[in-house]
Design a protein around this motif. Sequence first.
Motif, PDB file in Angstrom:
ATOM      1  N   TRP A 270      12.449  -0.453 -31.709  1.00 55.12           N
ATOM      2  CA  TRP A 270      12.239  -1.561 -30.777  1.00 55.12           C
ATOM      3  C   TRP A 270      11.187  -1.191 -29.776  1.00 55.12           C
ATOM      4  O   TRP A 270      11.229  -0.083 -29.231  1.00 55.12           O
ATOM      5  CB  TRP A 270      13.550  -1.905 -30.069  1.00 55.12           C
ATOM      6  N   PRO A 271      10.214  -1.968 -29.497  1.00 54.82           N
ATOM      7  CA  PRO A 271       9.943  -3.235 -30.190  1.00 54.82           C
ATOM      8  C   PRO A 271       9.432  -2.976 -31.597  1.00 54.82           C
ATOM      9  O   PRO A 271       8.959  -1.896 -31.903  1.00 54.82           O
ATOM     10  CB  PRO A 271       8.878  -3.893 -29.311  1.00 54.82           C
ATOM     11  N   ARG A 272       9.519  -3.979 -32.419  1.00 49.89           N
ATOM     12  CA  ARG A 272       9.120  -3.856 -33.828  1.00 49.89           C
ATOM     13  C   ARG A 272       7.625  -4.066 -34.036  1.00 49.89           C
ATOM     14  O   ARG A 272       7.127  -3.841 -35.129  1.00 49.89           O
ATOM     15  CB  ARG A 272       9.909  -4.828 -34.686  1.00 49.89           C
ATOM     16  N   ARG A 273       6.935  -4.482 -33.007  1.00 45.28           N
ATOM     17  CA  ARG A 273       5.488  -4.644 -33.130  1.00 45.28           C
ATOM     18  C   ARG A 273       4.855  -4.647 -31.744  1.00 45.28           C
ATOM     19  O   ARG A 273       5.539  -4.799 -30.733  1.00 45.28           O
ATOM     20  CB  ARG A 273       5.129  -5.893 -33.908  1.00 45.28           C
ATOM     21  N   SER A 274       3.528  -4.431 -31.741  1.00 49.90           N
ATOM     22  CA  SER A 274       2.785  -4.444 -30.480  1.00 49.90           C
ATOM     23  C   SER A 274       1.324  -4.753 -30.776  1.00 49.90           C
ATOM     24  O   SER A 274       0.914  -4.814 -31.940  1.00 49.90           O
ATOM     25  CB  SER A 274       2.912  -3.104 -29.756  1.00 49.90           C
ATOM     26  N   GLY A 275       0.565  -4.879 -29.711  1.00 49.16           N
ATOM     27  CA  GLY A 275      -0.863  -5.085 -29.862  1.00 49.16           C
ATOM     28  C   GLY A 275      -1.540  -3.793 -30.302  1.00 49.16           C
ATOM     29  O   GLY A 275      -0.895  -2.762 -30.525  1.00 49.16           O
ATOM     30  N   LEU A 276      -2.835  -3.812 -30.443  1.00 42.66           N
ATOM     31  CA  LEU A 276      -3.593  -2.657 -30.928  1.00 42.66           C
ATOM     32  C   LEU A 276      -3.870  -1.616 -29.856  1.00 42.66           C
ATOM     33  O   LEU A 276      -4.400  -0.548 -30.166  1.00 42.66           O
ATOM     34  CB  LEU A 276      -4.930  -3.139 -31.522  1.00 42.66           C
ATOM     35  N   ASN A 277      -3.511  -1.894 -28.616  1.00 36.28           N
ATOM     36  CA  ASN A 277      -3.833  -0.957 -27.547  1.00 36.28           C
ATOM     37  C   ASN A 277      -2.891   0.244 -27.515  1.00 36.28           C
ATOM     38  O   ASN A 277      -1.773   0.186 -28.003  1.00 36.28           O
ATOM     39  CB  ASN A 277      -3.819  -1.676 -26.200  1.00 36.28           C
ATOM     40  N   ASP A 278      -3.375   1.361 -26.949  1.00 34.66           N
ATOM     41  CA  ASP A 278      -2.563   2.571 -26.796  1.00 34.66           C
ATOM     42  C   ASP A 278      -1.555   2.403 -25.669  1.00 34.66           C
ATOM     43  O   ASP A 278      -1.660   1.508 -24.847  1.00 34.66           O
ATOM     44  CB  ASP A 278      -3.461   3.766 -26.453  1.00 34.66           C
ATOM     45  N   GLY A 279      -0.610   3.301 -25.616  1.00 29.80           N
ATOM     46  CA  GLY A 279       0.306   3.357 -24.494  1.00 29.80           C
ATOM     47  C   GLY A 279       1.609   2.617 -24.685  1.00 29.80           C
ATOM     48  O   GLY A 279       2.427   2.576 -23.778  1.00 29.80           O
ATOM     49  N   VAL A 280       1.851   2.013 -25.819  1.00 31.51           N
ATOM     50  CA  VAL A 280       3.114   1.326 -26.060  1.00 31.51           C
ATOM     51  C   VAL A 280       4.163   2.363 -26.421  1.00 31.51           C
ATOM     52  O   VAL A 280       3.912   3.284 -27.201  1.00 31.51           O
ATOM     53  CB  VAL A 280       2.967   0.277 -27.190  1.00 31.51           C
ATOM     54  N   THR A 281       5.335   2.245 -25.850  1.00 30.80           N
ATOM     55  CA  THR A 281       6.442   3.142 -26.155  1.00 30.80           C
ATOM     56  C   THR A 281       7.466   2.399 -26.998  1.00 30.80           C
ATOM     57  O   THR A 281       7.795   1.251 -26.702  1.00 30.80           O
ATOM     58  CB  THR A 281       7.120   3.635 -24.851  1.00 30.80           C
ATOM     59  N   VAL A 282       7.957   3.052 -28.056  1.00 28.58           N
ATOM     60  CA  VAL A 282       8.997   2.446 -28.887  1.00 28.58           C
ATOM     61  C   VAL A 282      10.253   3.282 -28.779  1.00 28.58           C
ATOM     62  O   VAL A 282      10.219   4.461 -28.468  1.00 28.58           O
ATOM     63  CB  VAL A 282       8.561   2.330 -30.368  1.00 28.58           C
TER      64      VAL A 282
END
Length: 180
Positions: free
Chosen positions: A159-171
């Motif tokens: 979670w989340p199951r998807r994100s944008g193309l940018n860096d810095g997303v934590t799952v």
Amino acid sequence: NNSTIVTGCWFGSTYIAGRMVGGDRVRCAVPSRKVPGVIDVGVGSSDLKLPGNSVLYEYVVDPSVESVFPTRGSIEGGTSVVLVGKFFTGGMSCSFGEAVGVEAQFVSATEVRCVSPALASPGVKRTSVSLEVSVNGVDYSRSSASFEYIETPRVESVWPRRSGLNDGVTVTVQGSGLND
């Protein structure tokens, strides 16, 4: 009838008393030897080495295990483990605790590879075993390394199951067997 005069084995010029096992086998303790090499093994009695019918027997330097990598793998088996040591030869096998006769892939005199078998203890999620090598599939090395079987991690969700193309997303990944 030669079976009545066979009481042991001849290792080169050394006689070792044996024990008959059925009508076609005699069991004899192998005498120690200080150097590797090949000798003739035959049968007979203490005062008679029966002519002909001998076979070659090879003495090798006892292999030793110094380290393994990785040091742990899945309880389901299938982990390729590199053993580092001395005096390795072709035709060796590995033991993972009570699981003996695991084929060893010879790489060099100092390296062999073995694939861990599945752990044969239902319900066990983690345990350590001795990892040893053998030149004959019967006698295993006096030295060993520890190999730890661990529960196979299972991913159940992210979670989340998807994100944008940018860096810095934590799952966040959730599952079982992830701790340790």
